[in-house]
Design a protein around this motif. Structure first.
Motif, PDB file in Angstrom:
ATOM      1  N   ASP A  33       0.825  -1.209   0.000  1.00  0.00           N
ATOM      2  CA  ASP A  33       0.000   0.000   0.000  1.00  0.00           C
ATOM      3  C   ASP A  33       0.863   1.264   0.000  1.00  0.00           C
ATOM      4  O   ASP A  33       0.694   2.166   0.820  1.00  0.00           O
ATOM      5  CB  ASP A  33      -1.017  -0.009   1.156  1.00  0.00           C
ATOM      6  CG  ASP A  33      -2.247  -0.862   0.837  1.00  0.00           C
ATOM      7  OD1 ASP A  33      -2.288  -1.468  -0.263  1.00  0.00           O
ATOM      8  OD2 ASP A  33      -3.167  -0.916   1.680  1.00  0.00           O
ATOM      9  N   ASN A  77      -3.938  -4.355  -0.701  1.00  0.00           N
ATOM     10  CA  ASN A  77      -5.207  -4.236  -1.417  1.00  0.00           C
ATOM     11  C   ASN A  77      -5.223  -3.026  -2.350  1.00  0.00           C
ATOM     12  O   ASN A  77      -5.793  -3.087  -3.448  1.00  0.00           O
ATOM     13  CB  ASN A  77      -6.382  -4.182  -0.427  1.00  0.00           C
ATOM     14  CG  ASN A  77      -6.210  -3.140   0.648  1.00  0.00           C
ATOM     15  OD1 ASN A  77      -5.161  -3.073   1.295  1.00  0.00           O
ATOM     16  ND2 ASN A  77      -7.223  -2.320   0.878  1.00  0.00           N
ATOM     17  N   HIS A  93       1.019  -8.046   3.654  1.00  0.00           N
ATOM     18  CA  HIS A  93       0.279  -6.797   3.832  1.00  0.00           C
ATOM     19  C   HIS A  93      -0.694  -6.829   5.008  1.00  0.00           C
ATOM     20  O   HIS A  93      -0.581  -6.046   5.945  1.00  0.00           O
ATOM     21  CB  HIS A  93      -0.464  -6.403   2.559  1.00  0.00           C
ATOM     22  CG  HIS A  93      -1.218  -5.116   2.738  1.00  0.00           C
ATOM     23  ND1 HIS A  93      -0.564  -3.940   3.033  1.00  0.00           N
ATOM     24  CD2 HIS A  93      -2.542  -4.829   2.735  1.00  0.00           C
ATOM     25  CE1 HIS A  93      -1.468  -2.976   3.195  1.00  0.00           C
ATOM     26  NE2 HIS A  93      -2.673  -3.490   3.019  1.00  0.00           N
TER      27      HIS A  93
END
Ligand SMILES: [Mn+2]
Length: 246
Positions: free
Chosen positions: A45, A75, A139
């Motif tokens: 991210d 994401n 993540h």
């Protein structure tokens, strides 16, 4: 090998630069180099929401070109990849800021950047295993039995979004379960995704998303020292964006 794992950057390029220098790296031909041979790694991210997503990604491209990139996609990376492929994706939750940065570029620069980004994303693993598998950089999170398992949609969803229940919170965000509480594995997991006021160490896990883009700080986890180094954010503080675990 010693590592400095950096949390969710979300376009906070100025803070990223400050953190890299605070960690003792110097830039040589644009690449961060450490005199003790340390390596940077990232929980993903890098883009969206913040002021300088393109500049942040260009540094990561340079590191990837040099074979020096250790980066677990998040994401936002996945959504931007779908955008870069020309898929119809909603320009919300921060993607709109990255798209606004692209729209200032010439058509040719934009096309070239998106092509480079597709290559960037396609070369990334689902998560990064270091120190003969004793250090995992991911993540949003991972379950012990997923480590080393072949690719599946459910593992991909877990590493990108975490342990989502399928329920929606009153503010519209998906409910996230506290996967780290139930993690009993040996490999040490460094992750981000859920902004916390202070880096959260729980069993063999640490969440280093200290919400830089929401006015917290940008943090790095030093391995094997197991220490945290942070720089303060330049962004306005949004306390409602942070999770306070009990
Ligand atoms: Mn995320």
């Amino acid at each position: 090998m010693k590592y400095d794992v950096i949390g969710d950057i979300h376009g906070c390029f100025a803070e990223l630069n400050e953190l890299i220098k605070t960690l003792g790296y110097t830039f040589v031909n644009g690449l961060p180099i450490h005199a003790d041979g340390r390596q940077l790694a990232f929980v993903g991210d890098a883009m969206d929401r913040g002021p300088a997503s393109i500049q942040t990604l260009k540094l990561l491209f340079l590191m990837q070109d040099a074979g020096k990139l250790l980066y677990a996609p998040g994401n936002h990376c996945n959504k931007f990849y779908r955008y870069a492929k020309g898929n119809r994706v909603q320009q919300t939750h921060g993607l709109e800021t990255t798209v606004a940065e692209l729209d200032v570029l010439s058509k040719q620069e934009k096309v070239r950047f998106l092509a480079r980004y597709r290559l960037f994303y396609e070369r990334l693993p689902l998560y990064v295993a270091l120190d003969t598998g004793q250090l995992i950089i991911v993540h949003a999170g991972i379950r012990e039995q997923m480590i080393g398992s072949p690719f599946s949609k459910s593992i991909q969803s877990f590493v990108l979004y975490g342990d989502i229940s399928g329920k929606t919170l009153p503010d519209g965000r998906p409910e996230r379960r506290d996967w780290a509480k139930h993690y009993n594995g040996d490999p040490f997991i460094v992750y981000g995704h859920t902004p916390v006021g202070e880096a959260r160490l729980l069993k063999n896990t640490v969440n280093i998303d200290t919400g830089c883009v929401f006015g917290g700080k940008l943090s790095a986890f030093r391995y094997p020292e197991m220490t945290i180094v942070s720089v303060p954010s330049h962004q306005p503080f949004h306390p409602e964006k942070f999770t306070y675990f009990t």
